[in-house]
Design an enzyme around this catalytic site. Structure first.
Site, PDB file in Angstrom:
ATOM      1  N   ASN A 113       0.791  -1.156  -0.101  1.00 14.42           N
ATOM      2  CA  ASN A 113       0.084  -0.012  -0.245  1.00 14.42           C
ATOM      3  C   ASN A 113       0.737   1.293  -0.086  1.00 14.42           C
ATOM      4  OD1 ASN A 113      -0.573   1.817   2.592  1.00 14.42           O
ATOM      5  ND2 ASN A 113       0.199  -0.188   3.343  1.00 14.42           N
ATOM      6  N   PHE A 117      -1.694   8.076   4.207  1.00 14.15           N
ATOM      7  CA  PHE A 117      -2.263   8.521   5.233  1.00 14.15           C
ATOM      8  C   PHE A 117      -3.647   9.393   4.852  1.00 14.15           C
ATOM      9  CE2 PHE A 117       1.411   9.445   8.309  1.00 14.15           C
ATOM     10  CZ  PHE A 117       1.622   8.072   8.569  1.00 14.15           C
ATOM     11  N   ASN A 142      -3.381   5.857  16.707  1.00 15.09           N
ATOM     12  CA  ASN A 142      -2.130   6.165  16.056  1.00 15.09           C
ATOM     13  C   ASN A 142      -2.048   7.497  15.300  1.00 15.09           C
ATOM     14  OD1 ASN A 142      -0.497   5.685  13.593  1.00 15.09           O
ATOM     15  ND2 ASN A 142       0.181   3.773  14.116  1.00 15.09           N
ATOM     16  N   SER A 176       5.705   4.895   8.656  1.00 16.88           N
ATOM     17  CA  SER A 176       5.112   4.652   7.517  1.00 16.88           C
ATOM     18  C   SER A 176       5.832   5.161   6.274  1.00 16.88           C
ATOM     19  CB  SER A 176       3.683   5.341   7.426  1.00 16.88           C
ATOM     20  OG  SER A 176       2.703   4.592   8.364  1.00 16.88           O
ATOM     21  N   ASN A 178       4.957   5.970   3.123  1.00 15.41           N
ATOM     22  CA  ASN A 178       4.360   6.683   2.172  1.00 15.41           C
ATOM     23  C   ASN A 178       4.296   8.224   2.683  1.00 15.41           C
ATOM     24  OD1 ASN A 178       4.116   4.249   0.638  1.00 15.41           O
ATOM     25  ND2 ASN A 178       2.395   3.885   2.372  1.00 15.41           N
ATOM     26  N   THR A 179       4.753   8.846   3.660  1.00 18.83           N
ATOM     27  CA  THR A 179       4.793  10.049   3.942  1.00 18.83           C
ATOM     28  C   THR A 179       6.277  10.568   3.805  1.00 18.83           C
ATOM     29  OG1 THR A 179       2.822  10.132   5.162  1.00 18.83           O
ATOM     30  CG2 THR A 179       4.370  11.958   5.592  1.00 18.83           C
ATOM     31  N   LYS A 217       6.047   3.427  17.106  1.00 20.70           N
ATOM     32  CA  LYS A 217       5.931   2.267  15.995  1.00 20.70           C
ATOM     33  C   LYS A 217       7.156   2.697  15.017  1.00 20.70           C
ATOM     34  CE  LYS A 217       2.737   0.116  12.684  1.00 20.70           C
ATOM     35  NZ  LYS A 217       1.280  -0.088  12.305  1.00 20.70           N
ATOM     36  N   ASN A 246       6.036  -1.716  11.110  1.00 24.09           N
ATOM     37  CA  ASN A 246       5.179  -1.246  10.106  1.00 24.09           C
ATOM     38  C   ASN A 246       5.622  -2.043   8.809  1.00 24.09           C
ATOM     39  OD1 ASN A 246       3.656   0.539   8.481  1.00 24.09           O
ATOM     40  ND2 ASN A 246       4.016   2.269   9.944  1.00 24.09           N
TER      41      ASN A 246
HETATM   42  C1  LIG Z   1      -3.614  -1.299   3.387  1.00 23.54           C
HETATM   43  C2  LIG Z   1      -2.824  -0.907   4.830  1.00 23.54           C
HETATM   44  C3  LIG Z   1      -2.817   0.193   5.537  1.00 23.54           C
HETATM   45  C4  LIG Z   1      -2.094   0.661   6.693  1.00 23.54           C
HETATM   46  N1  LIG Z   1      -1.995   1.874   7.025  1.00 23.54           N
HETATM   47  C5  LIG Z   1      -1.394   1.900   8.209  1.00 23.54           C
HETATM   48  C6  LIG Z   1      -1.362   3.402   9.021  1.00 23.54           C
HETATM   49  O1  LIG Z   1      -2.233   4.207   8.662  1.00 23.54           O
HETATM   50  N2  LIG Z   1      -0.527   3.450  10.066  1.00 23.54           N
HETATM   51  C7  LIG Z   1       0.018   2.279  10.432  1.00 23.54           C
HETATM   52  O2  LIG Z   1       0.971   2.830  11.394  1.00 23.54           O
HETATM   53  N3  LIG Z   1       0.359   1.436   9.790  1.00 23.54           N
HETATM   54  C8  LIG Z   1      -0.262   1.142   8.834  1.00 23.54           C
HETATM   55  N4  LIG Z   1      -0.297  -0.097   8.287  1.00 23.54           N
HETATM   56  C9  LIG Z   1       0.563  -0.980   8.797  1.00 23.54           C
HETATM   57  C10 LIG Z   1       0.054  -1.970   9.433  1.00 23.54           C
HETATM   58  O3  LIG Z   1      -0.302  -1.623  10.792  1.00 23.54           O
HETATM   59  C11 LIG Z   1       0.921  -3.252  10.049  1.00 23.54           C
HETATM   60  O4  LIG Z   1       1.879  -2.785  10.862  1.00 23.54           O
HETATM   61  C12 LIG Z   1       1.588  -4.042   8.774  1.00 23.54           C
HETATM   62  O5  LIG Z   1       0.669  -4.166   7.857  1.00 23.54           O
HETATM   63  C13 LIG Z   1       2.358  -5.235   9.179  1.00 23.54           C
HETATM   64  O6  LIG Z   1       1.106  -6.210   9.763  1.00 23.54           O
HETATM   65  P1  LIG Z   1       0.433  -7.317   8.824  1.00 23.54           P
HETATM   66  O7  LIG Z   1       1.329  -7.991   8.037  1.00 23.54           O
HETATM   67  O8  LIG Z   1      -0.235  -7.864   9.579  1.00 23.54           O
HETATM   68  O9  LIG Z   1      -0.432  -6.448   7.825  1.00 23.54           O
HETATM   69  C14 LIG Z   1      -1.233  -0.313   7.068  1.00 23.54           C
HETATM   70  C15 LIG Z   1      -0.836  -1.646   6.430  1.00 23.54           C
HETATM   71  C16 LIG Z   1      -1.826  -1.773   5.451  1.00 23.54           C
HETATM   72  C17 LIG Z   1      -1.797  -3.380   4.798  1.00 23.54           C
END
Ligand SMILES: Cc1cc2nc3c(=O)[nH]c(=O)nc-3n(C[C@H](O)[C@H](O)[C@H](O)COP(=O)(O)O)c2cc1C
Length: 364
Positions: A113, A117, A142, A176, A178-179, A217, A246
């Site tokens: 992704n 944000f 968060n 993250s 993407n910022t 995080k 993350n």
């Molecule tokens: C579509 C998507 C959007 C995410 N958005 C955020 C976010 O806004 N803030 C954040 O801290 N992590 C975000 N994450 C990261 C997740 O919180 C997590 O740290 C990461 O996906 C690893 O866990 P997983 O393998 O179980 O998905 C996002 C992950 C995905 C897949």
């Protein structure tokens, strides 16, 4: 919802483009789908007690990003997780990156992704979260920063000031991908300044009997040396816990799906080993001064138990929820309980970190 209906809905949703699938899931949750009572069943609720000074009914939580705007906290809580982390929320609303910005890598059980944000702003999210009815699950909020902000530290601070009387804990997201510039807050000098500012504010919530845990995080793309420095800065500034991790900007060589070349953060199964190693490094660096929350590629009781043994006191997941559906919470809780019994471990806390050394030395 019964199991058959759940399986059918999951299959139908999976035929939609990834972002539409997610917004449809949020809509269905709002309409009351998937709230079966049996999903509440958690055999671990008796064994989990106090982490971060909070009572968790079980150690499995929904990771940030699933409920970005705090729209479905009550509905998610009914599915059985011990906690739900809403957000990332930023001070001002923002649209995020152009679509498409989220991609399913089905052959790898993964997602990439680059949302950036997208959210309706912290006041909007908090207003909704302040009305939550279900108190059986812990609420994390968060916080992040807007893409075009000139005052990032002040923005984090303002977000925290708004969130501190509503959230059970607040997570400072500096990871993250993407910022632009966000991950630079993982550099120790910048991190120290940020955390010192935020810690002071976190101590000023309205209820003196309810100290607000502030979590950090971090990314899985940090080196071991960086992690040691970050942990020391975090602990000395007063951070209550660290979430690892993350999404990753790296791409493991064994990915199969053609969409692997999309820009953004990779999550799901291919992130498991990397994030578990970084979790173990964080756990060892923390020397039991603060707990670590493990996230990245958890999709079963087995992977959850591995995270615990690598050093996680709590676990979060996101991507597997989109592939396997909400039954995952009860499945993992039951499986974890069974695994602990098999190993003659009375309380999950006794298993935390017992394989951390193995994970640190493992080639991943
Ligand atoms: C579509 C998507 C959007 C995410 N958005 C955020 C976010 O806004 N803030 C954040 O801290 N992590 C975000 N994450 C990261 C997740 O919180 C997590 O740290 C990461 O996906 C690893 O866990 P997983 O393998 O179980 O998905 C996002 C992950 C995905 C897949």
């Amino acid at each position: 919802m019964n199991k058959l209906l759940e399986t059918i809905s999951l299959r139908l949703i999976r035929h939609l483009p990834a972002e539409t699938a997610h917004s449809t899931t949020i809509k269905l949750l709002k309409l009351g789908f998937a709230s079966s009572k049996d999903l509440k069943d958690s055999e671990l609720s008796e064994t989990i007690s106090n982490v971060l000074g909070l009572e968790f009914r079980n150690p499995i939580g929904v990771a940030a990003g699933f409920d970005k705007d705090g729209e479905v906290f009550d509905q998610l809580a009914q599915l059985g997780p011990g906690f739900v982390e809403a957000g990332t929320l930023t001070l001002e609303p923002q649209a995020g990156n152009p679509r498409p910005r989220v991609f399913r890598l089905s052959s790898d059980n993964a997602v990439i992704n680059r949302y950036g944000f997208n959210n309706k702003g912290i006041m909007n999210g908090l207003q909704r979260l302040s009305k939550r009815k279900d108190k059986s699950a812990i609420l994390g909020v968060n916080i992040g920063i807007n893409k075009d902000t000139q005052t990032p530290v002040e923005d984090y601070l303002e977000c925290l000031t708004h969130a501190r009387d509503i959230a059970d804990y607040v997570t400072v997201n500096v990871s993250s991908p993407n910022t632009p510039g966000l991950r630079s807050f993982q550099q120790v000098e910048k991190l120290e300044e940020l955390l010192n500012t935020l810690i002071k504010a976190s101590l000023k919530n309205n209820d003196a009997n309810r100290p607000l845990p502030l979590l950090l995080k971090i990314a899985p793309d940090l080196r071991n040396e960086d992690i040691h420095e970050i942990v020391d800065v975090a602990v000395s500034s007063g951070i209550s816990g660290i979430i690892v991790s993350n999404t990753t900007t790296s791409r493991p060589k064994n990915l199969l799906d053609a969409k692997q070349h999309e820009q953004g953060g990779l999550s799901g199964a291919p992130l498991f080993e990397l994030s578990t190693q970084k979790l173990a490094q964080t756990y060892l660096a923390a020397k039991k001064r603060i707990p670590v929350i493990g996230v990245g590629g958890v999709d079963s009781a087995e992977t959850a138990y591995t995270k615990v043994k690598a050093g996680a006191s709590l676990i979060q997941l996101y991507t597997a929820l989109t592939y396997k559906g909400p039954r995952l919470f009860s499945e993992i809780n039951k499986g974890l309980s069974k695994a602990l019994k098999n190993d003659n471990i009375e309380h999950i806390s006794e298993a935390v970190g017992i394989e951390a050394d193995y994970w640190v030395s493992k080639e991943v």
